[in-house]
Scaffold this motif. Structure first.
Motif, PDB file in Angstrom:
ATOM      1  N   MET A 110       0.831  -1.208   0.000  1.00  0.00           N
ATOM      2  CA  MET A 110       0.000   0.000   0.000  1.00  0.00           C
ATOM      3  C   MET A 110       0.863   1.255   0.000  1.00  0.00           C
ATOM      4  O   MET A 110       0.571   2.224  -0.706  1.00  0.00           O
ATOM      5  CB  MET A 110      -0.933  -0.007   1.212  1.00  0.00           C
ATOM      6  N   CYS A 111       1.931   1.248   0.788  1.00  0.00           N
ATOM      7  CA  CYS A 111       2.831   2.404   0.845  1.00  0.00           C
ATOM      8  C   CYS A 111       3.477   2.653  -0.518  1.00  0.00           C
ATOM      9  O   CYS A 111       3.593   3.804  -0.965  1.00  0.00           O
ATOM     10  CB  CYS A 111       3.914   2.177   1.899  1.00  0.00           C
ATOM     11  N   GLN A 123       2.276   1.991  -3.405  1.00  0.00           N
ATOM     12  CA  GLN A 123       1.279   2.547  -4.303  1.00  0.00           C
ATOM     13  C   GLN A 123       1.086   4.045  -4.090  1.00  0.00           C
ATOM     14  O   GLN A 123       0.645   4.754  -5.002  1.00  0.00           O
ATOM     15  CB  GLN A 123      -0.051   1.817  -4.116  1.00  0.00           C
ATOM     16  N   GLN A 124       1.446   4.542  -2.900  1.00  0.00           N
ATOM     17  CA  GLN A 124       1.190   5.945  -2.560  1.00  0.00           C
ATOM     18  C   GLN A 124       2.378   6.864  -2.815  1.00  0.00           C
ATOM     19  O   GLN A 124       2.265   8.073  -2.607  1.00  0.00           O
ATOM     20  CB  GLN A 124       0.780   6.042  -1.079  1.00  0.00           C
TER      21      GLN A 124
END
Length: 249
Positions: A152-153, A155-156
């Motif tokens: 998730m990190c 992707q950000q």
């Protein structure tokens, strides 16, 4: 790191414990100069000092790997750094060659470094370089963040280049890694479609591991040493990958 420092590191890595007087004779400089060298190398987390001695770092597996074939990995790191421009934001995965790359970039370029490696982040604690350490589940042996939160990190955040390590390559299987969780992180990086660059020594070619690292065409470049065989080099070039080799000697 100058030639004398590299000579010191090679000798300390080989013998694990070397006296200041022996290093002085080896390098042809005074003991005062050697002590100054050892102070600098200790500050940069390359070795440890004891009274009258230099000691190889043995705190964990990654330290040991970094000191193995140190001079070659330093050359690989310096070449990789030449591809990075001031002002770029760079993702650096983990591993010994990537750790040396991160150190070199922090010392010579004005960049922002994103990493999943707490080891790399620790190496850069005294540098002026901006470091972004992504979160996730802490894999203790590799000192790396892994798992769904890490994906998730990734992707950000945005970056222009990613430097990746591998554990194996065969033309029919592509690039592979030993660890499933770290391979998952690499594949999350590859999914962003940035410029992905492999930095590795040639011993990894001809080996296969259980975890595929994307597709071969997800990578644009391989940086390795001149021990790479012509067959493997041709295979990579045929698949659209630029191959850069540095002299091992």
């Amino acid at each position: 790191m100058n030639a004398r420092h590299q000579n010191i590191m090679q000798h300390v890595n080989l013998k694990r414990r070397v006296s200041v007087s022996e290093l002085s004779q080896l390098c042809g400089v005074s003991e005062v100069t050697i002590r100054q060298d050892l102070t600098l190398l200790e500050q940069r987390s390359y070795l440890k000092r004891a009274h009258g001695f230099a000691l190889a770092i043995e705190s964990d597996d990654l330290d040991t790997r970094m000191m193995s074939n140190f001079a070659l990995k330093q050359k690989l790191a310096q070449f990789a750094a030449s591809l990075v421009e001031d002002g770029e934001t760079i993702f650096i995965e983990s591993g010994s060659s990537n750790a040396l790359l991160a150190r070199y970039l922090a010392e010579h370029k004005k960049v922002t470094l994103i990493t999943v490696s707490s080891y790399i982040a620790h190496l850069l604690k005294e540098s002026e370089c901006e470091v972004i350490l992504l979160g996730g589940m802490y894999q203790k042996k590799s000192e790396t963040m892994v798992g769904p939160l890490t994906r998730m990190c990734i992707q950000q955040v945005n970056f222009s280049k990613a430097f990746i390590g591998i554990d194996g390559y065969l033309p029919e299987n592509g690039f592979t890694g030993r660890d499933m969780m770290r391979a998952d992180v690499v594949n999350a990086v590859l999914a962003k479609g940035m410029e992905n660059i492999i930095i590795t020594d040639s011993s990894k070619f001809g080996k296969i591991n259980s975890n595929p690292l994307g597709t071969v065409n997800a990578f644009s470049r391989v940086i390795t040493d001149d021990g790479l065989t012509q067959d493997f080099a041709d295979s990579l070039v045929q698949q659209g990958i630029t191959v850069n080799t540095v002299a091992e000697g």
